[in-house]
Write an enzyme that holds these catalytic residues in place. Sequence first.
Site, PDB file in Angstrom:
ATOM      1  N   SER A  60      41.745  48.140  51.852  1.00 18.41           N
ATOM      2  CA  SER A  60      40.340  47.742  51.884  1.00 18.41           C
ATOM      3  C   SER A  60      40.168  46.420  52.628  1.00 18.41           C
ATOM      4  O   SER A  60      39.216  46.243  53.397  1.00 18.41           O
ATOM      5  CB  SER A  60      39.808  47.626  50.454  1.00 18.41           C
ATOM      6  OG  SER A  60      38.492  47.108  50.449  1.00 18.41           O
ATOM      7  N   GLY A  65      37.903  43.065  55.084  1.00 14.87           N
ATOM      8  CA  GLY A  65      38.150  41.650  54.858  1.00 14.87           C
ATOM      9  C   GLY A  65      38.015  41.294  53.385  1.00 14.87           C
ATOM     10  O   GLY A  65      37.815  42.158  52.533  1.00 14.87           O
ATOM     11  N   GLY A  85      42.324  34.871  41.481  1.00 18.51           N
ATOM     12  CA  GLY A  85      42.371  35.668  42.705  1.00 18.51           C
ATOM     13  C   GLY A  85      43.776  35.987  43.186  1.00 18.51           C
ATOM     14  O   GLY A  85      43.982  36.319  44.353  1.00 18.51           O
ATOM     15  N   GLU A  86      44.761  35.943  42.281  1.00 23.96           N
ATOM     16  CA  GLU A  86      46.145  36.211  42.706  1.00 23.96           C
ATOM     17  C   GLU A  86      46.294  37.622  43.267  1.00 23.96           C
ATOM     18  O   GLU A  86      47.048  37.851  44.214  1.00 23.96           O
ATOM     19  CB  GLU A  86      47.109  36.001  41.529  1.00 23.96           C
ATOM     20  CG  GLU A  86      48.563  36.197  41.922  1.00 23.96           C
ATOM     21  CD  GLU A  86      49.542  35.854  40.814  1.00 23.96           C
ATOM     22  OE1 GLU A  86      50.680  36.351  40.862  1.00 23.96           O
ATOM     23  OE2 GLU A  86      49.168  35.094  39.895  1.00 23.96           O
ATOM     24  N   GLU A 119      38.102  33.952  34.270  1.00 22.74           N
ATOM     25  CA  GLU A 119      37.882  34.824  35.428  1.00 22.74           C
ATOM     26  C   GLU A 119      38.475  36.201  35.184  1.00 22.74           C
ATOM     27  O   GLU A 119      37.863  37.231  35.484  1.00 22.74           O
ATOM     28  CB  GLU A 119      38.497  34.182  36.676  1.00 22.74           C
ATOM     29  CG  GLU A 119      37.994  34.770  37.998  1.00 22.74           C
ATOM     30  CD  GLU A 119      38.891  35.858  38.560  1.00 22.74           C
ATOM     31  OE1 GLU A 119      38.500  36.484  39.552  1.00 22.74           O
ATOM     32  OE2 GLU A 119      39.973  36.100  37.997  1.00 22.74           O
TER      33      GLU A 119
END
Length: 298
Positions: A60, A65, A85-86, A119
């Site tokens: 994706s 991007g 965001g790992e 998160e």
Amino acid sequence: MAKQTKSVLGRGIEALITMDDLNTGGSSSINEVELSKIEVNPDQPRSAFDPETLEELASSIKALGIIQPITLREIQPDKYRIISGERRYKASLLAGLTTIPAYIKKADDESMMEMALIENIQREDLNAIEIALAFQTLIEKHNLTQEKLSERIGKKRATIANFLRILRLPAEVQIGLKDKKIDMGHAKLLLSLEDPSTQLMVYEQILEYGYSVRRTEEIVKELNRTDSDESPEVIPSKPKRKASHEYDELKNQLASFLGVKVSLSCNEKGAGKISISFEDEKELQRILQVFDSVKNIS
């Protein structure tokens, strides 16, 4: 460097905790950061990343991007550590990217872990065991009470206490919860059983017969009403089940016939199993002889 824009972390996260509460030291901006200058967070609450979904995300990213920037903390000049965001970071490496859009925040170790935890919870990326371990780490590492942690992350103290309690369950049950073989509702019910062997017994029945949380609650209530100190011989069927006495009678007849302890369990559909206990190999041989004698008679 990309054009800087005001940080937007999403209403869901802001509803749980404000950035001021986290002492982030001011607003952040979006930057294009080289992947080679980024390292993962050793205290990341999430411990497992599915290789197949990483490959899908990488595909994706190649096509579209990065939609949502990751969040970083600068730990030294030109060196960054991931706050959240790992998964996007790992997928970007697989996709062959050299840079990634990122928010860069000022945060101490405690705030960094809180932000990563929130998160992941918001995105439902953590299983119950990972959440429990993250809560435990925050409490122990930063000397927090459950009440203080509740204030920091915007979760009720009772919720935090329930997650911490599941770490007391037998390891086999914790693994089942982590692998989503059972859910948090099952786990909380198992915690109301004091004996670990009984917890395991009920856990195995849940897996074998696919008991719902409601059905498990009925079983646990029945077990907690038992006055005997021994583990119950029978997983109780529904109280309203008309044939329950017939199963009890069958169990008693088998126990009397074989001269040993017999356990019988069944589900709502009538499927189940019979377990025959024996003390040693000699008693096992005696039981087999009983069955042989019955077979020869027939």
